[in-house]
Design a protein around this motif. Structure first.
Motif, mmCIF file in Angstrom:
data_model
loop_
_atom_site.group_PDB
_atom_site.id
_atom_site.type_symbol
_atom_site.label_atom_id
_atom_site.label_comp_id
_atom_site.label_asym_id
_atom_site.label_seq_id
_atom_site.Cartn_x
_atom_site.Cartn_y
_atom_site.Cartn_z
ATOM 1 N N THR A 159 -9.105 -0.456 5.831
ATOM 2 C CA THR A 159 -7.989 -0.113 6.294
ATOM 3 C C THR A 159 -8.155 1.031 7.390
ATOM 4 O OG1 THR A 159 -6.847 -0.489 4.209
ATOM 5 C CG2 THR A 159 -5.433 0.643 5.764
ATOM 6 N N ARG A 197 4.638 -7.742 -4.861
ATOM 7 C CA ARG A 197 3.284 -7.374 -3.643
ATOM 8 C C ARG A 197 2.081 -7.355 -4.401
ATOM 9 N NH1 ARG A 197 4.206 -5.781 0.907
ATOM 10 N NH2 ARG A 197 2.255 -4.517 1.019
ATOM 11 N N SER A 203 -4.339 -1.051 -5.071
ATOM 12 C CA SER A 203 -3.580 -0.041 -5.739
ATOM 13 C C SER A 203 -2.308 0.300 -4.941
ATOM 14 C CB SER A 203 -4.647 1.387 -5.470
ATOM 15 O OG SER A 203 -4.826 1.686 -4.185
ATOM 16 N N ASN A 222 -9.708 0.864 0.988
ATOM 17 C CA ASN A 222 -9.276 1.678 1.890
ATOM 18 C C ASN A 222 -10.078 2.113 3.217
ATOM 19 O OD1 ASN A 222 -7.213 2.066 0.006
ATOM 20 N ND2 ASN A 222 -7.786 3.797 -0.682
ATOM 21 N N ARG A 246 -0.507 -12.467 -0.921
ATOM 22 C CA ARG A 246 -0.381 -11.503 0.099
ATOM 23 C C ARG A 246 1.056 -11.093 0.420
ATOM 24 N NH1 ARG A 246 -3.795 -11.246 4.084
ATOM 25 N NH2 ARG A 246 -1.992 -10.696 5.828
ATOM 26 N N ARG A 292 -8.013 -7.469 -3.420
ATOM 27 C CA ARG A 292 -7.868 -8.422 -4.628
ATOM 28 C C ARG A 292 -9.082 -8.675 -5.312
ATOM 29 N NH1 ARG A 292 -3.374 -9.004 -1.322
ATOM 30 N NH2 ARG A 292 -4.640 -10.608 0.154
HETATM 31 N N1 LIG Z 1 -6.454 -0.303 1.547
HETATM 32 C C1 LIG Z 1 -5.680 -1.311 0.727
HETATM 33 C C2 LIG Z 1 -5.102 -2.341 1.272
HETATM 34 C C3 LIG Z 1 -4.360 -3.257 0.822
HETATM 35 N N2 LIG Z 1 -4.413 -3.142 -0.802
HETATM 36 C C4 LIG Z 1 -3.606 -4.172 -1.532
HETATM 37 O O1 LIG Z 1 -3.186 -5.457 -0.746
HETATM 38 C C5 LIG Z 1 -1.950 -5.561 -0.432
HETATM 39 C C6 LIG Z 1 -1.710 -5.897 1.057
HETATM 40 O O2 LIG Z 1 -2.576 -7.293 1.181
HETATM 41 P P1 LIG Z 1 -2.364 -7.962 2.475
HETATM 42 O O3 LIG Z 1 -3.383 -8.985 2.038
HETATM 43 O O4 LIG Z 1 -1.069 -8.247 2.802
HETATM 44 O O5 LIG Z 1 -2.868 -6.918 3.594
HETATM 45 C C7 LIG Z 1 -1.254 -4.167 -0.791
HETATM 46 O O6 LIG Z 1 -0.052 -4.362 -1.013
HETATM 47 C C8 LIG Z 1 -2.066 -3.522 -1.862
HETATM 48 O O7 LIG Z 1 -1.549 -4.263 -3.182
HETATM 49 C C9 LIG Z 1 -4.887 -2.147 -1.406
HETATM 50 O O8 LIG Z 1 -4.796 -1.910 -2.547
HETATM 51 N N3 LIG Z 1 -5.669 -1.226 -0.585
#
Ligand SMILES: Nc1ccn([C@@H]2O[C@H](COP(=O)(O)O)[C@@H](O)[C@H]2O)c(=O)n1
Ligand SMILES: CCCCCCCC/C=C\CCCCCCCC(=O)OC[C@H](COP(=O)(O)O[C@@H]1[C@H](O)[C@H](OP(=O)(O)O)[C@@H](O)[C@H](O)[C@H]1O)OC(=O)CCCCCCC/C=C\CCCCCCCC
Ligand SMILES: [Mg+2]
Length: 252
Positions: free
Chosen positions: A31, A245, A79, A28, A251, A73
């Motif tokens: 992100t 997902r 989550s 997080n 991904r 992952r």
């Molecule tokens: N802060 C986050 C960001 C992503 N996730 C998990 O990753 C999946 C997306 O992955 P990408 O490789 O496509 O960016 C997302 O669906 C979440 O499962 C997360 O848990 N926390």
């Protein structure tokens, strides 16, 4: 289209994600920092018509932001909230990039092209909303000639080259993006329309109440209906979509 690169990209991002995870940074945080850096890059540099440095800063943070899923992952911290945060922050970052371009173009007196950038922003939001809403209703919607990565690559390469003085490249790219985003909206409508027609409406969960003057009978809810409330309703597949997902190594 670039979604096809996900497995290959995953092989590159996973070891990097492992290294980043060792520092203790959470998905997080990645992100939020990725989004904040992208927003700052777009809103500080582009409005001042500093397209080259703006593009470099944004690219660095967008690429950094791509690590959140990998870190989630490898640390087992994927989550639902993270998935929500990731997708929602993507919309904020995209909006800032196109808003920054609009501000820079307006300052340069290119109001017509600024309007095209506005169209790209709105069309991009509709592209993403269509997918989110479709998935909330239990459909799949992984189609489109201009998904997020394509849109970002076109916009950022063009903005960077514009910053280096290449003529017409930004004009061409924004018009191209406007067309491709519109086509993508059409593709997403078409795929959901096909699924909605192929799947019969869900039967009502309970026997319908006798219609009366006070309480008219409601139409059955479900993905097959023509219109309905904005909140996701129960359907045959949402859990399946979410599992997809959250599957390890994939991904979404
Ligand atoms: N802060 C986050 C960001 C992503 N996730 C998990 O990753 C999946 C997306 O992955 P990408 O490789 O496509 O960016 C997302 O669906 C979440 O499962 C997360 O848990 N926390
Ligand atoms: C002289 C000028 C120099 C200028 C240099 C600029 C170069 C800029 C070029 C590229 C940089 C940008 C790369 C952007 C990469 C894409 C970022 C991205 O979004 O990746 C994630 C993406 C989607 O993953 P998510 O599932 O997490 O997100 C979903 C998405 O947002 C959906 O949006 P929608 O499509 O519907 O609009 C949402 O619906 C959904 O909710 C949300 O979850 O992942 C992929 O698509 C996987 C494929 C990515 C392929 C990326 C290839 C990148 C290739 C090269 C980058 C190398 C650039 C080198 C730069 C050098 C700089 C000096
Ligand atoms: Mg992300």
């Amino acid at each position: 289209m670039l979604n096809k690169l996900r497995p290959a990209l995953g092989r590159v991002l996973t070891p990097i994600g492992r290294g980043v995870a060792r520092t203790g940074v959470t998905p997080n945080t990645i992100t939020v920092v990725g989004t904040a850096g992208t927003v700052a890059g777009a809103l500080v540099f582009f409005p001042r018509e500093n397209y080259f440095w703006g593009t470099l800063v944004i690219t660095a943070f967008v690429l950094f932001d791509m690590l959140d899923g990998a870190v989630a992952r490898v640390t087992g911290r994927s989550s639902r909230f993270g998935a929500f945060l990731d997708s929602t922050m993507d919309r904020v970052a995209d909006a800032a990039i196109f808003a920054g371009l609009m501000a820079g173009l307006s300052r340069d007196g290119q109001d017509g092209l600024a309007s095209v950038a506005l169209y790209c922003l709105v069309a991009g939001v509709v592209v993403s909303y269509a997918k989110a809403r479709a998935e909330g209703l239990g459909y799949t919607c992984n189609v489109g000639i201009a998904e997020r990565s394509e849109r970002l690559i076109i916009a950022l390469v063009a903005a960077g080259l514009h910053g280096l003085g290449v003529p017409y490249v930004l004009t061409f790219a924004l018009w191209l993006l406007a067309v491709l985003s519109t086509v993508t909206v059409g593709q997403r409508f078409a795929t959901v329309y096909k699924q909605a027609n192929a799947r019969p409406a869900e039967p009502p969960a309970q026997p319908p109440a006798q219609p009366s003057a006070q309480s008219p009978a409601q139409p059955p809810a479900g993905p097959g209906r023509a219109s309905g409330p904005a909140a996701p309703e129960p359907s045959a597949e949402p859990a399946e979509v979410d599992e997809e997902r959250h599957a390890p190594g994939r991904r979404a």
